[in-house]
Design a protein around this motif. Structure first.
Motif, PDB file in Angstrom:
ATOM      1  N   ALA A 132       0.829  -1.205   0.000  1.00  0.00           N
ATOM      2  CA  ALA A 132       0.000   0.000   0.000  1.00  0.00           C
ATOM      3  C   ALA A 132       0.866   1.259   0.000  1.00  0.00           C
ATOM      4  N   TRP A 133       1.964   1.238   0.744  1.00  0.00           N
ATOM      5  CA  TRP A 133       2.877   2.383   0.794  1.00  0.00           C
ATOM      6  C   TRP A 133       3.469   2.672  -0.580  1.00  0.00           C
ATOM      7  N   LEU A 134       3.881   1.635  -1.277  1.00  0.00           N
ATOM      8  CA  LEU A 134       4.445   1.816  -2.616  1.00  0.00           C
ATOM      9  C   LEU A 134       3.399   2.356  -3.589  1.00  0.00           C
ATOM     10  N   ARG A 135       2.200   1.784  -3.565  1.00  0.00           N
ATOM     11  CA  ARG A 135       1.135   2.238  -4.461  1.00  0.00           C
ATOM     12  C   ARG A 135       0.771   3.696  -4.188  1.00  0.00           C
ATOM     13  N   ASP A 136       0.702   4.073  -2.892  1.00  0.00           N
ATOM     14  CA  ASP A 136       0.326   5.443  -2.529  1.00  0.00           C
ATOM     15  C   ASP A 136       1.301   6.461  -3.095  1.00  0.00           C
ATOM     16  N   ARG A 137       2.539   6.050  -3.310  1.00  0.00           N
ATOM     17  CA  ARG A 137       3.554   6.963  -3.835  1.00  0.00           C
ATOM     18  C   ARG A 137       3.721   6.833  -5.342  1.00  0.00           C
ATOM     19  N   GLY A 138       2.796   6.137  -5.988  1.00  0.00           N
ATOM     20  CA  GLY A 138       2.769   6.093  -7.441  1.00  0.00           C
ATOM     21  C   GLY A 138       3.543   4.954  -8.062  1.00  0.00           C
ATOM     22  N   ALA A 139       4.215   4.115  -7.254  1.00  0.00           N
ATOM     23  CA  ALA A 139       4.927   2.971  -7.818  1.00  0.00           C
ATOM     24  C   ALA A 139       3.932   2.028  -8.479  1.00  0.00           C
ATOM     25  N   ARG A 140       4.368   1.404  -9.571  1.00  0.00           N
ATOM     26  CA  ARG A 140       3.455   0.584 -10.381  1.00  0.00           C
ATOM     27  C   ARG A 140       3.807  -0.887 -10.238  1.00  0.00           C
ATOM     28  N   PRO A 141       2.844  -1.702  -9.784  1.00  0.00           N
ATOM     29  CA  PRO A 141       3.134  -3.142  -9.644  1.00  0.00           C
ATOM     30  C   PRO A 141       3.264  -3.825 -10.995  1.00  0.00           C
TER      31      PRO A 141
END
Length: 490
Positions: free
Chosen positions: A138-147
């Motif tokens: 969730a932290w990565l997604r919140d900062r715009g990182a793309r899975p």
């Protein structure tokens, strides 16, 4: 879990000691082209899996740097374009001790440049299953990182989930020929039928395959589950390899599952360099061979239909030869022949309750997994179903088109929106979603689940962005956490 993890640690240590052919992490490039493999481990299991993942990437020709999560700072993330995270959870949802301060000390800088994958390790006996892995995701997604693909969650070192991780790492740049981490336990199935569905298509040929167990009753599976196929080399390739080595393909060998001709074992194995095995006795060679890595396909049918159906598009290598899995299934296995197959449960893509509305979004052969969900919904009497599907041309590429229209006419598909990118208004499924924004929001308000199946590189990110636009990013993310927005993309 301790005993299972210990066995995995031993196997991993042996693999890394005997098979590593690249420089250690400390000597790897620290530039943006290097893949960061970061781990958070309490018992050593996560760090061992990180090392094994890194070894696959190195074998695939990628530069890799491996670090514990506490040694990853904001500067390194800012300079990294692709990363793998392997994260354990300890206690009731806590990070491993060494990773306790990671999220607290990281700033809020934009990570939109970062593509990542995350393997979360946990134990379902605890309430906060994979709690830290989910928090990190969730932290990565919140900062715009793309899975690169959806988070893989592992319960008690579950081998099926770890095979999924290995498969995905191979797809994003690892060693695609690496043998499976766990010994395969395939069962023989008979290829009952194979039909080309899209003659004349601008895309690759797509085949519908029907399979039956070679013996015994049809096993159970759920919509969303995966068929793992053990592929084989075509006979002419095995014959050429045997000719290059001078070995006798009819010689009887035993690799642990009973006597068989050497040629039969070679057909299912990674073929070594002929120069490295000349002079070996057939049995000595058999002891060295590794099983070909499995290939995964969404199941397009439900057990009540009396068959296991797959939808397979032919893929090609750079030299134009057919891909390992699709070439085997679409060209080389004769109808009536035997296919090695094992079923893998995929709980992250299982169906919602039948009394809830269901929105299905997909493209290409992703329709396979969506068709299974529709078949199950019809069997359960559920009529609130909405399908959004995209492909190239209506005439060639509307897979299961006649069946879908029958279901729509009978009221089983309340709504069907089709998008074709090479004709008419040249639309994609995300365009259809945006055009139906108000209706989609109403379905979500009524409790709908959204299931997405198809291309991870193009369709899935575009649909994700469209959902954020329609529903708001916060609500989209809430649906993901509630299990009401799920994806099976590749």
């Amino acid at each position: 879990m301790v005993a299972i993890a210990a066995a995995w640690l031993l196997a991993t240590a042996l693999c890394l000691r005997n098979g590593r052919s690249a420089a250690p992490a400390s000597a790897a490039s620290t530039g943006g082209d290097a893949v960061l493999v970061a781990w958070a481990s309490q018992t050593g299991f996560a760090s061992a899996l990180a090392e094994r993942s890194a070894a696959m990437l190195r074998a695939g020709g990628r530069e890799v740097v491996v670090l514990p999560l506490d040694q990853v700072d904001a500067t390194r993330l800012a300079a990294t374009r692709r990363a793998l995270f392997v994260a354990s959870t300890t206690g009731e949802g806590d990070p491993p001790d060494h990773a306790l301060g990671f999220l607290r000390r990281m700033d809020d800088r934009d990570l939109a440049h970062l593509e990542y994958a995350l393997l979360a390790l946990g134990d379902r006996n605890y309430a906060a299953f994979c709690g830290f892995g989910r928090q990190l995701d969730a932290w990565l997604r919140d900062r715009g990182a793309r899975p690169l693909f959806d988070r893989v969650e592992v319960d008690n070192a579950d081998e099926a989930a770890l095979r999924r991780w290995q498969y995905e790492v191979a797809r994003i740049g690892g060693d695609a020929a690496a043998a499976d981490w766990s010994a395969p336990a395939y069962h023989p199935w008979r290829l009952a039928a194979r039909q080309l569905l899209n003659p004349g298509s601008q895309g690759g040929p797509v085949h519908a395959l029907s399979l039956q167990p070679a013996s015994g009753a049809l096993p159970a599976w759920q919509p969303g589950d995966i068929a793992e196929i053990g592929p084989g080399h075509p006979p002419q390739q095995v014959a050429a390899w045997l000719a290059a080595t001078g070995l006798d393909g009819t010689a009887q060998v035993d690799a642990g599952d009973g006597p068989q001709p050497l040629a039969g074992l070679l057909a299912r194995s990674v073929l070594p360099d002929p120069d490295g095995v000349r002079g070996l006795a057939p049995q000595a060679l058999a002891a060295r061979l590794q099983r070909l890595p499995h290939r995964e396909y969404s199941i397009a049918s439900i057990p009540a239909e009396g068959r296991l159906q797959l939808l397979v598009r032919e893929m090609y290598r750079q030299d134009g030869t057919p891909g390992l899995g699709s070439g085997w299934l679409c060209r080389h296995v004769p109808v009536g022949g035997t296919v090695d197959l094992r079923l893998r449960s995929n709980p992250g893509f299982h169906p919602p309750a039948a009394d809830r509305p269901l929105v299905l979004v997909g493209n290409g052969t992703g329709i396979a997994g969506l068709r299974a969900h529709l078949a199950a919904r019809i069997a359960a009497g559920a009529r609130r179903n909405w399908l959004l599907f995209g492909e190239r041309n209506a005439a060639c590429d509307l897979f299961f088109g006649d069946e879908l229209r029958r279901w729509q006419e009978a009221g089983w598909l309340e709504r069907m929106d089709l998008a074709f990118s090479r004709e008419g208004d040249r639309a994609y499924v995300q365009d259809r979603l945006r055009a139906a924004a108000a209706e989609l929001a109403a379905w979500v308000d009524a409790g709908a689940t959204i299931l997405v199946c198809g291309s991870a590189g193009t369709m899935a990110p575009a649909v994700d962005t469209a959902l954020a636009t329609i529903l708001g990013a916060e609500r989209r993310d809430a649906l993901r956490e509630q299990g009401r927005y799920r994806r099976d993309v590749y």
